[in-house]
Enzyme design. Structure first.
Site, PDB file in Angstrom:
ATOM      1  CD1 TRP A 132       0.027  -1.363   3.191  1.00  0.00           C
ATOM      2  CD2 TRP A 132       0.587   0.801   3.270  1.00  0.00           C
ATOM      3  NE1 TRP A 132       0.822  -1.178   4.299  1.00  0.00           N
ATOM      4  CE2 TRP A 132       1.178   0.144   4.375  1.00  0.00           C
ATOM      5  CE3 TRP A 132       0.798   2.171   3.119  1.00  0.00           C
ATOM      6  CZ2 TRP A 132       1.963   0.821   5.314  1.00  0.00           C
ATOM      7  CZ3 TRP A 132       1.589   2.847   4.048  1.00  0.00           C
ATOM      8  CH2 TRP A 132       2.154   2.165   5.122  1.00  0.00           C
ATOM      9  CG  ASN A 133       5.064   1.344   0.900  1.00  0.00           C
ATOM     10  OD1 ASN A 133       4.728   0.365   0.227  1.00  0.00           O
ATOM     11  ND2 ASN A 133       6.329   1.680   1.051  1.00  0.00           N
ATOM     12  CD  GLU A 230      11.103  -3.038  -3.158  1.00  0.00           C
ATOM     13  OE1 GLU A 230      11.013  -2.028  -2.433  1.00  0.00           O
ATOM     14  OE2 GLU A 230      10.647  -3.113  -4.303  1.00  0.00           O
TER      15      GLU A 230
END
Length: 461
Positions: A132-133, A230
């Site tokens: 979401w970031n 990641e």
């Protein structure tokens, strides 16, 4: 088929309600993807490039709505939200342009009587699991090269930002992509694990937490799939005595507090040479105090809420614990009226007198806090920078490029910066070491993660 709500961090309201995909919908998506992949792989690369470029155009045309949705779903201030649109376009267009060179056959030395070369073939179906970031930037890193290479993609986005998956799908449809080449599914955790293990899925590209990455590895184990991870970061910066202090302050404060510190490659710890430590701290505190903490939809806001109250509480605990252990908080929280316990609104904080016995200097914070530690020399700085479970990016601020490169050669990191931080250049490989993950996206190297080598060995008779 269960429903889930998107709770906006701005005011705690329900911004959207969606449903998790049913088993029937999941099976249909997998079947469509497998069917579409055969034709998509045979589609000429130039046509795949053209369609991807059209998708970017369609996406950019909807920038206002996309920015509004980012703001309300995850809390980024409206004044910055469109940057995600331009960032996606930059990365996608770079990869579109780089594809022919990255995907060309590898030729080998001539051998009389033989033709030999290595072809890069698509893997098949790539499952992209996005956070979401930075909901678009993280996703596009894997989506575009996968499609250009001839793979098909199913996107599973965070439950906090499901509208981002829908916006991307809309842009792909507008661009005229064949049915089944790009799809999205809103999935429960259990169904996500089932998808990871499904034999139709050939690669998983995951961006998220270390615990999430461990889940992906655990579920994919034994299925011999390619997995790209990641994960987190605790990214350091070192300010040498010869650095341009005002420039270093401006760059590092932004690198630490942009997006409320919710960035895997944000600056979370700063080491400053003792000769310039006090000057750096004084200027940094003055700059941090200029932030405006407020609702993300207010035009003057430069620091929005964190994504959830629980995330803000975690950072509050780190800060309070560090202060109880001797750290000094340089920012008076009362200057930021909206910063209140029990809410996602959290004042920025800069801590001095910190050390590595404190969680705030070793454990990922993912929030608006940074520790500043005094060091005596380059050797101490390198030792402390490497004293971490993470290794995503690291930065040195110096006027001496040779000295900076010498430090960079010693730092355990995926990307090393001099006089820059918190930035992804699409021409460079995006990768990490240690608990920051494995695999690579972006650059020509990133195409290797979404292809497999196939050798052709032809003998003329």
């Amino acid at each position: 088929m269960s429903e889930f709500d998107v709770i906006s961090p701005i005011d705690g309201s329900v911004y959207a309600t969606r449903h998790h995909a049913s088993q029937h919908e999941i099976n249909d998506a997998l079947a469509r993807a497998e069917l579409a992949q055969v034709g998509w792989q045979r589609t000429p690369l130039a046509q795949r490039q053209s369609l991807c470029a059209a998708m970017v155009d369609a996406f950019e045309a909807n920038a206002d709505e996309i920015a509004h949705q980012i703001c309300w779903q995850m809390g980024r201030p409206m004044r910055y939200a469109k940057g995600e649109v331009s960032g996606l376009a930059e990365r996608a267009r770079y990869m579109i342009e780089a594809a022919p060179g990255a995907l060309q056959n590898i030729t080998v030395k001539d051998k009389p009587g033989f033709t030999r070369y290595i072809k890069r073939e698509p893997l098949g179906l790539v499952l992209v699991i996005a956070p979401w970031n930075y909901p678009y930037l993280t996703a596009i890193n894997s989506i575009i090269p996968a499609l250009l290479a001839g793979n098909v993609v199913i996107l599973k986005h965070s439950a906090q930002t499901p509208l981002c998956a829908e916006q991307l799908h809309s842009a792909f449809v507008s661009a005229g992509f064949p049915a089944g080449v790009f799809q999205f599914l809103h999935l429960s955790h259990a169904d996500t694990e089932t998808m990871i293990a499904h034999p139709a899925v050939n690669q998983i590209a995951f961006t998220g937490s270390v615990s999430g990455g461990a889940m992906v590895e655990r579920v994919a184990a034994g299925h011999f799939k390619q997995v790209g991870l990641e994960l987190g970061g605790k990214d350091p910066a070192y300010v040498r005595a010869d650095a341009d202090i005002p420039y270093a302050v401006a760059t590092l404060v932004d690198g630490a507090f942009f997006n409320s510190g919710q960035s895997c490659c944000g600056i979370e710890r700063i080491y400053v040479h003792q000769a310039v430590h006090d000057e750096f701290v004084e200027q940094a505190v003055a700059l941090v105090n200029q932030y405006v903490l407020g609702r993300s939809d207010e035009p003057d806001t430069t620091l929005g809420p964190m994504v959830k109250t629980s995330a803000a509480d975690f950072v509050r605990q780190q800060i309070q614990e560090a202060i109880s252990q001797g750290a000094r908080g340089c920012i008076d929280e009362s200057r930021f009226a909206m910063s209140q316990a029990g809410t996602p609104y959290l004042a920025p904080q800069l801590l001095t007198h910190v050390n590595h016995s404190m969680r705030v200097m070793t454990e990922e914070s993912f929030g608006p806090v940074v520790g500043v530690q005094k060091v005596a020399n380059d050797e101490e700085a390198v030792r402390l920078m490497n004293d971490s479970d993470f290794g995503l990016t690291a930065a040195v601020f110096t006027a001496d490029e040779s000295a900076g490169i010498a430090i960079g050669e010693q730092v355990q990191t995926g990307t090393f910066f001099i006089n820059r931080c918190d930035y992804l250049d699409p021409a460079l490989a995006w990768t990490g070491v240690k608990q920051s993950g494995r695999g690579c996206t972006l650059s020509v190297v990133g195409f290797e993660s979404v292809t497999r080598p196939k050798s052709f060995h032809l003998k003329r008779v």
